[in-house]
Design an enzyme around this catalytic site. Structure first.
Site, mmCIF file in Angstrom:
data_model
loop_
_atom_site.group_PDB
_atom_site.id
_atom_site.type_symbol
_atom_site.label_atom_id
_atom_site.label_comp_id
_atom_site.label_asym_id
_atom_site.label_seq_id
_atom_site.Cartn_x
_atom_site.Cartn_y
_atom_site.Cartn_z
ATOM 1 N N GLU A 115 0.869 -1.179 0.000
ATOM 2 C CA GLU A 115 0.000 0.000 0.000
ATOM 3 C C GLU A 115 0.899 1.219 0.000
ATOM 4 O O GLU A 115 1.975 1.197 0.578
ATOM 5 C CB GLU A 115 -0.858 -0.023 1.270
ATOM 6 C CG GLU A 115 -1.661 1.250 1.478
ATOM 7 C CD GLU A 115 -2.681 1.146 2.597
ATOM 8 O OE1 GLU A 115 -2.446 0.407 3.564
ATOM 9 O OE2 GLU A 115 -3.718 1.829 2.491
ATOM 10 N N CYS B 211 -6.351 0.688 3.208
ATOM 11 C CA CYS B 211 -7.383 1.737 3.195
ATOM 12 C C CYS B 211 -7.336 2.601 1.947
ATOM 13 O O CYS B 211 -8.329 3.261 1.610
ATOM 14 C CB CYS B 211 -7.231 2.618 4.420
ATOM 15 S SG CYS B 211 -7.460 1.750 5.960
ATOM 16 N N ASN C 281 -11.647 -4.328 0.915
ATOM 17 C CA ASN C 281 -10.433 -4.343 1.739
ATOM 18 C C ASN C 281 -10.736 -4.993 3.076
ATOM 19 O O ASN C 281 -10.642 -6.199 3.216
ATOM 20 C CB ASN C 281 -9.885 -2.927 1.915
ATOM 21 C CG ASN C 281 -8.720 -2.886 2.889
ATOM 22 O OD1 ASN C 281 -7.923 -3.817 2.915
ATOM 23 N ND2 ASN C 281 -8.627 -1.862 3.703
ATOM 24 N N GLU C 282 -11.075 -4.194 4.075
ATOM 25 C CA GLU C 282 -11.470 -4.832 5.342
ATOM 26 C C GLU C 282 -12.866 -4.330 5.664
ATOM 27 O O GLU C 282 -13.036 -3.470 6.505
ATOM 28 C CB GLU C 282 -10.446 -4.567 6.453
ATOM 29 C CG GLU C 282 -9.970 -3.162 6.565
ATOM 30 C CD GLU C 282 -8.947 -2.940 7.673
ATOM 31 O OE1 GLU C 282 -8.177 -3.846 8.004
ATOM 32 O OE2 GLU C 282 -8.942 -1.822 8.217
HETATM 33 O O1 AHR Z 1 -1.719 -1.702 7.012
HETATM 34 C C1 AHR Z 1 -2.215 -0.484 7.428
HETATM 35 C C2 AHR Z 1 -3.740 -0.442 7.392
HETATM 36 O O2 AHR Z 1 -4.291 -1.352 8.291
HETATM 37 C C3 AHR Z 1 -4.365 -0.808 6.083
HETATM 38 O O3 AHR Z 1 -4.408 0.248 5.227
HETATM 39 C C4 AHR Z 1 -5.732 -1.244 6.473
HETATM 40 O O4 AHR Z 1 -6.250 -2.228 5.626
HETATM 41 C C5 AHR Z 1 -5.585 -1.710 7.889
HETATM 42 O O5 AHR Z 1 -6.498 -1.102 8.726
#
Ligand code: AHR
Length: 652
Positions: free
Chosen positions: A33, A235, A374-375
């Site tokens: 990321e 994110c 994503n999450e």
């Molecule tokens: O890895 C950092 C963050 O942690 C990522 O962006 C997110 O997916 C998680 O909350």
């Protein structure tokens, strides 16, 4: 290191028999990321900052974000503001996508401007950098790029460029230094008083991998032998608002025509009461590394791409924004996923396949995996499970071979995780291709990791897991880079024995986040740290590398429960040629471990990683705690010293 006579050791016998538990090829991979300046300012070898004059300054907090134009961020007149005036304009731009550019008016000979370039320019002696920019000027003049020391001394100089067009035109030059330059000042000089407009600067070191990726960082990734790479987040996929979510279609085509984006991490740490602007308001995404370059990187690393798609939601922590899943807007998100598969795998007769070919890659990238969300988690308002299903259905209707991954939310200790499995488990039981693996995230303490080494032992076998983000978080009061201690790595190594032993459940695993630029972090710990000049892997990096390099294709099921009360964790596996035994002694007891039930051979190689639990690697000591090959030989009995990891490799 290991000195037998000094040890007050316990003795253990390690019993085991081979199970037909297959380990998936490429089980250990990467999570990538653009956080902590890991991409722009990091792996992306571009040396200049705000290269296309599109930066935005990020403000605000939850549900209330706003941006201000910072189009000249990082650019300053040189030698001073009496010599040159810089103005951001958008009249008659180079293109209609990135409309801002810089107009420079110089008032005397040899005046110009500088670029901040993060911590300044680093040039290795003898390794040049290729520079390009677009310019337009009504008066002819000569422009020279130089790198200066802080006190204005010339350290390197490119050839003169004569600006000779009133229309936008691309110019190129190259700069090389005889000696290493650190924290140099990127400077552009105009030979006589002039008005010249500039846009789309580029400066890449000649040794950049694929002319795009910073060599040392790319090599550290390559040495990990990753099985896959999850991208573009995190994110960043979701954005704080839908408007700054990652939109892959904006990341392909000519780099000048990729719409720059403000980075979701630019507002990290802001709060609604007192902090409207944070420490990194100018963190933007150039998209110089977009989806095409991501696929190229996977190809270079020899790993499977695993792109993750936005399902019509902004970050659920940061925003209430979403598109209705029964709206035409939502269909656009689903279509984006289908089109991405076409971009990666389609032939010349397809719209997106044709673009990939035009960009230079005739052969399909053979993308196999896709992450859906994503999450994410289900709420009264957010119908994540329904969204997942809509994506899965559309993808499998068109591309039945594509492997979709679900999401179990942000935290395996939460109700969201239970809810997610409540949804995914029965669906996967009925139809394994509904989701080939569900993405679980956990940023947890060492205590949690030790206590949960067996968390996957009792998963029903149809529940397949992608441990997509995990790391041991300890030492919150230490400096950011010192949170990656050997103590954290030991806990991860111990926990990962459970991943390997349950390789029939856990199909993929990736530590997160991957990169951090020193002094530029929003999140720590991280796997690899770097500054302008150097990079190093943390102890956690060497644990990841150990699992990548020394894991076979079949797990040996060992009963080591007797050892765990002393915090000794073991996993063993084999492939056609070799057997690997990893012994993680995170406890306070030196131990002698009988391995005759696994093999009666002598080791072919023994690797050791050891240190104090608070030890860290650094720019000065990049391999202080790392996995080192030794001259030891082990046969029948392995000596496991406290706070030490050993890997035993045997020829079968
Ligand atoms: O890895 C950092 C963050 O942690 C990522 O962006 C997110 O997916 C998680 O909350």
């Amino acid at each position: 290191m290991i000195i037998l006579s000094k040890l007050n050791k316990k003795a253990y016998e390690l019993k085991g028999e081979y199970m037909s538990k297959q380990i998936s090829k490429g089980m250990f991979g990467l999570f990538f990321e653009d956080i902590n300046y890991g991409l722009d300012g990091g792996l992306h070898a571009e040396m200049l900052e705000n290269r296309s004059f599109e930066f935005l300054e990020g403000h605000g907090y939850k549900r209330n974000y706003y941006q201000k134009g910072a189009y000249l961020y990082g650019w300053n007149p040189y030698p001073d503001s009496d010599s040159a005036k810089l103005t951001a304009l958008d009249i008659r731009p180079l293109n209609e996508i990135n409309t801002h550019y810089m107009c420079v008016k110089t008032f005397k000979e040899d005046a110009g401007f500088t670029n901040k370039a993060y911590d300044g320019i680093f040039l290795k002696a003898g390794v040049g950098a290729n520079i390009s920019f677009y310019a337009t000027s009504k008066n002819d003049c000569n422009v020279t790029v130089k790198v200066l020391s802080k006190d204005g001394k010339e350290l390197a100089k490119a050839e003169n460029i004569s600006i000779d067009s009133p229309d936008w035109k691309k110019y190129e030059c190259c700069i090389k230094a005889d000696n290493d330059i650190e924290a140099g000042m990127f400077t552009v000089f105009i030979d006589k008083p002039s008005v010249v407009c500039f846009d789309q600067f580029r400066m890449y070191p000649e040794d950049a991998v694929l002319s795009l990726f910073r060599k040392d960082l790319a090599e550290l990734l390559k040495a990990l032998h990753p099985g896959f790479m999850r991208f573009p987040g995190g994110c960043v996929i979701e954005g704080n608002q839908l408007i700054n979510r990652y939109q892959w279609k904006k990341s392909v085509g000519p780099s000048e025509e990729r719409a720059a984006n403000w980075n979701r991490w630019a507002v990290h740490g802001n709060d609604d009461e007192k902090k409207d602007i944070g420490d990194f308001p100018y963190y933007n995404q150039t998209l110089g590394i977009g989806y095409y370059e991501y696929f190229l990187l996977c190809e270079y690393l020899g790993c499977e791409p695993l792109p993750v798609m936005n399902v019509g939601l902004a970050c659920q922590y940061q925003s209430d924004e979403f598109v209705d899943s029964s709206s035409a807007e939502f269909d656009v998100f689903v279509q984006d996923a289908l089109d991405l598969i076409e971009f990666a795998n389609g032939d010349a007769s397809t719209k997106w396949g044709a673009l990939r070919i035009k960009m230079g890659h005739e052969k399909p990238f053979e993308m196999k995996y896709i992450g859906i969300g994503n999450e994410q988690w289900e709420t009264d308002k957010i119908d994540f499970f329904h969204r997942y299903e809509a994506f899965e259905k559309a993808i499998h209707e068109k591309y039945p071979e594509i492997r979709c991954c679900g999401s179990a939310g942000p935290d395996v200790t939460s109700q969201h995780y239970k809810d997610a499995w409540g949804h995914f488990s029965p669906k996967m039981k009925e139809n394994p291709s509904y989701s080939v693996a569900v993405d679980e995230h956990y940023y947890v303490s060492d205590k949690w990791m030790y206590e949960n080494v067996h968390m996957y032992d009792n998963y029903e076998k149809h529940r397949k897991v992608f441990a997509g983000e995990y790391a041991c978080h300890i030492n919150p009061d230490r400096k950011p880079q010192e949170r990656n201690s050997f103590g954290a790595a030991l806990a991860e190594a111990a926990f990962m024995t459970g991943l390997e032993r349950n390789a029939d459940v856990v199909l993929m695993a990736s530590y997160a986040p991957l990169f951090a630029r020193l002094g530029y972090t929003q999140w720590q710990p991280d796997l690899i740290w770097f500054d302008a000049k150097s990079a190093y892997g943390t102890p956690s990096y060497y644990v990841q590398k150990m699992y990548s390099l020394f894991t076979g294709t079949e797990v040996l099921d060992c009963d080591f429960s007797g050892l765990e009360k002393d915090r000794i964790y073991i996993t063993a596996s084999k492939n056609d040629d070799k057997t690997f035994i990893k012994i993680i002694n995170a406890g306070e007891t030196d131990a002698d471990i009988d391995i005759t039930s696994i093999t009666d051979k002598e080791t072919e190689a023994v690797y050791v990683m050891e240190g104090d639990v608070d030890d860290c690697n650094s720019i000065a000591e990049p391999e202080k705690v790392s996995l080192k090959k030794t001259d030891f030989k082990v046969k029948a009995s392995a000596l496991s010293k406290k706070k030490t990891i050993i890997v035993l490799v045997f020829n079968n």
